[in-house]
Scaffold this motif. Structure first.
Motif, short mmCIF file in Angstrom:
data_model
loop_
_atom_site.label_atom_id
_atom_site.label_comp_id
_atom_site.label_asym_id
_atom_site.label_seq_id
_atom_site.Cartn_x
_atom_site.Cartn_y
_atom_site.Cartn_z
N LEU A 432 0.83 -1.20 0.00
CA LEU A 432 0.00 0.00 0.00
C LEU A 432 0.86 1.25 0.00
O LEU A 432 0.54 2.25 -0.65
CB LEU A 432 -0.93 -0.01 1.21
CG LEU A 432 -1.91 1.17 1.33
CD1 LEU A 432 -2.83 1.25 0.12
CD2 LEU A 432 -2.72 1.07 2.62
N LYS A 433 1.99 1.20 0.71
CA LYS A 433 2.90 2.34 0.72
C LYS A 433 3.45 2.61 -0.68
O LYS A 433 3.66 3.77 -1.06
CB LYS A 433 4.05 2.07 1.70
CG LYS A 433 3.64 2.09 3.16
CD LYS A 433 3.38 3.50 3.64
CE LYS A 433 4.65 4.31 3.66
NZ LYS A 433 4.41 5.68 4.17
N ARG A 434 3.71 1.58 -1.45
CA ARG A 434 4.18 1.79 -2.83
C ARG A 434 3.12 2.52 -3.66
O ARG A 434 3.45 3.39 -4.46
CB ARG A 434 4.54 0.46 -3.48
CG ARG A 434 5.81 -0.17 -2.97
CD ARG A 434 6.38 -1.17 -3.97
NE ARG A 434 5.50 -2.28 -4.24
CZ ARG A 434 5.44 -3.40 -3.53
NH1 ARG A 434 6.24 -3.53 -2.46
NH2 ARG A 434 4.63 -4.39 -3.84
N PHE A 435 1.86 2.16 -3.46
CA PHE A 435 0.80 2.82 -4.20
C PHE A 435 0.65 4.28 -3.77
O PHE A 435 0.32 5.14 -4.59
CB PHE A 435 -0.51 2.05 -4.04
CG PHE A 435 -0.64 0.88 -4.98
CD1 PHE A 435 -1.32 1.00 -6.18
CD2 PHE A 435 -0.06 -0.34 -4.67
CE1 PHE A 435 -1.43 -0.06 -7.06
CE2 PHE A 435 -0.16 -1.42 -5.54
CZ PHE A 435 -0.84 -1.28 -6.74
N ILE A 436 0.89 4.56 -2.49
CA ILE A 436 0.88 5.96 -2.04
C ILE A 436 1.99 6.73 -2.72
O ILE A 436 1.79 7.85 -3.20
CB ILE A 436 1.02 6.04 -0.51
CG1 ILE A 436 -0.24 5.50 0.17
CG2 ILE A 436 1.27 7.48 -0.06
CD1 ILE A 436 -0.16 5.45 1.69
N ALA A 437 3.19 6.14 -2.79
CA ALA A 437 4.34 6.82 -3.39
C ALA A 437 4.10 7.13 -4.86
O ALA A 437 4.62 8.12 -5.39
CB ALA A 437 5.60 5.97 -3.22
N LEU A 438 3.32 6.29 -5.54
CA LEU A 438 3.02 6.54 -6.95
C LEU A 438 2.10 7.74 -7.14
O LEU A 438 2.12 8.38 -8.19
CB LEU A 438 2.37 5.29 -7.57
CG LEU A 438 3.27 4.07 -7.74
CD1 LEU A 438 2.43 2.88 -8.18
CD2 LEU A 438 4.37 4.35 -8.76
N GLY A 439 1.28 8.05 -6.14
CA GLY A 439 0.36 9.17 -6.23
C GLY A 439 -0.94 8.80 -6.92
O GLY A 439 -0.98 7.93 -7.80
#
Length: 463
Positions: A432-439
């Motif tokens: 989920l953190k990776r998806f946040i970083a993608l914006g």
């Protein structure tokens, strides 16, 4: 440098940042002085917010013909009507904030005595509960920092635009509340500097641990700070154990495919319409709101703020009728922490569906609902020993009048349903953190809950 060498260097750099964030997150002492500092900043000048009739708005008016509430400059934002047509559901119309510009939410970082610190602001917003809350270093719309208001410049802005002076730690476009904003996004940034930076009285250097400690206090850390903090890497996790069984963990491609399926299933058409054509609104001299008492109403406020770029102004705000709830169900597995998210469609989101908390009831409240969402009873009925985080946190104080929601993190127990509706799925927290970083993939309520989960003491093992 070869591609392999470049990848290794980036990996080492990322690992080094995680260790530095962990060191900063462990230092939680000293946070107790921040509420007193916020109170002192409020006492340091003249600050007043009061409700006024629409007729007393300055430089704001209802546009002839449309009835939209607009600024004389044509900038800042407007309050208009929105018609939403969605397959399989009745059409509806509602007021919506239209602000077609990207603001900057930026936190400046600096190593002080060998520990990473973050420059936080005592931020006054007219809609804040308590007026002053802890915000990012820079919190400004494009209209603000380009001085459409003809006020003073935005302090520390030079670290975030143009030839930036430091190292960018995170940088992503993120959405705001999809029930109230039409396709609104802000640039979320953390920039590290090695320069000497003067600490203005309205700003203070804090460790990540001190900020995390303050996240447990009701209505103290504002939404803009929370969303930026959620973009930082996890300070105490290097990812899952490669030897652990991960048969249930989805790949990024599987999550994207699931989201795409939800987007195509929930096709919708959104049409901006004149505010005067929004049916079912009760209109008075000082409020425009739904006659049924649900959703938000439009009000007007007069503001005096001695420390802002402009020291007095008037503006419209959206006033929520009911307090909302955003809740995240979490569990521990052999592969690490997992969170139960849903793919949620909201009228103002950029791309139909975003990843949202397990339960999100922030528009009409969470009591007396005709069609309660899945897992609402589970999170509301969770025993205290299963509640990992609970607090009342304010939403965007520049556009909402005293709007806060109950944010809740609940650990699943053995009785939790193994059968999920198509709208929900478990995701590893690090994914989920990776998806946040993608914006532009995770909504603001879910990002707040991730920031809350990360704020828990490391010995609890939730981040």
């Amino acid at each position: 440098m070869t591609q392999t060498a470049a990848h290794t260097e980036r990996r080492h750099s990322a690992d080094h940042l995680v260790r530095r964030l962990a060191d900063s997150a462990r230092l939680r002492t000293g946070a107790g002085s921040v509420p007193d500092w916020l109170a002192e900043r409020r006492r340091s000048g003249t600050f007043e917010v009061r409700r006024i009739p629409f007729a007393e708005l300055r430089q704001w008016s209802f546009a002839p013909g449309s009835g939209n509430l607009v600024h004389d400059s044509g900038r800042f934002f407007s309050i208009e009507g929105l018609r939403v047509r969605r397959d399989g559901a009745a059409d509806w119309v509602q007021p919506i904030i239209h602000q077609p510009e990207t603001g900057i939410l930026g936190i400046l970082a600096k190593e002080i005595d060998g520990v990473l610190h973050f420059l936080m602001q005592a931020k006054m917003e007219p809609g804040n509960i308590g007026l002053f809350q802890l915000g990012p270093t820079v919190q400004a719309t494009r209209s603000n920092y380009t001085k459409v208001h003809r006020g003073q410049g935005t302090r520390y802005l030079e670290h975030f635009i143009g030839q930036r002076r430091g190292r960018v730690l995170t940088d992503a476009l993120q959405s705001e509340q999809g029930d109230s904003f039409l396709r609104k996004r802000n640039r979320n940034m953390v920039v590290e500097t090695t320069e000497d930076v003067e600490e203005h009285p309205d700003h203070r250097w804090l460790t990540l641990g001190q900020i995390n400690e303050l996240l447990t206090v009701d209505n103290l850390v504002n939404m803009d700070a929370r969303t930026v903090l959620s973009c930082l890497p996890l300070p105490f996790a290097d990812g899952p154990d490669p030897s652990a069984a991960r048969t249930t963990a989805p790949t990024d491609w599987e999550v994207l495919s699931w989201l795409t399926e939800l987007k195509t299933r929930h096709e919708r058409t959104m049409t901006r319409i004149p505010l005067s054509q929004v049916d079912g609104l009760r209109r008075s001299d000082d409020e425009i709101g739904p006659a049924d008492g649900r959703r938000a109403s439009v009000v007007a406020a007069s503001v005096v703020a001695g420390n802002r770029e402009v020291t007095s102004w008037t503006q419209p705000l959206l006033a929520a009728r009911r307090q909302g709830l955003a809740a995240l169900v979490v569990r521990r597995t052999e592969g690490g922490v997992e969170v139960l998210v849903q793919g949620l469609t909201q009228p103002g989101t950029f791309d139909t569906v975003e990843l949202a908390p397990t339960v999100q009831c922030v528009t009409d409240g969470y009591t007396g609902l005709d069609d309660p969402p899945p897992f609402l009873d589970h999170v509301l009925g969770a025993p205290p020993e299963r509640v990992r985080y609970t607090a009342l946190l304010s939403e965007e104080g520049g556009r909402f009048h005293r709007r806060d929601n109950h944010y809740l993190v609940v650990e699943a127990d053995d009785t939790f349903s193994r059968k999920l509706p198509p709208s929900h799925r478990w995701m590893p927290l690090h994914q989920l953190k990776r998806f946040i970083a993608l914006g532009s993939h995770v909504d603001v309520e879910a990002r707040t809950l991730v920031a809350c989960l990360q704020s828990l003491p490391p010995e609890q093992g939730w981040a």
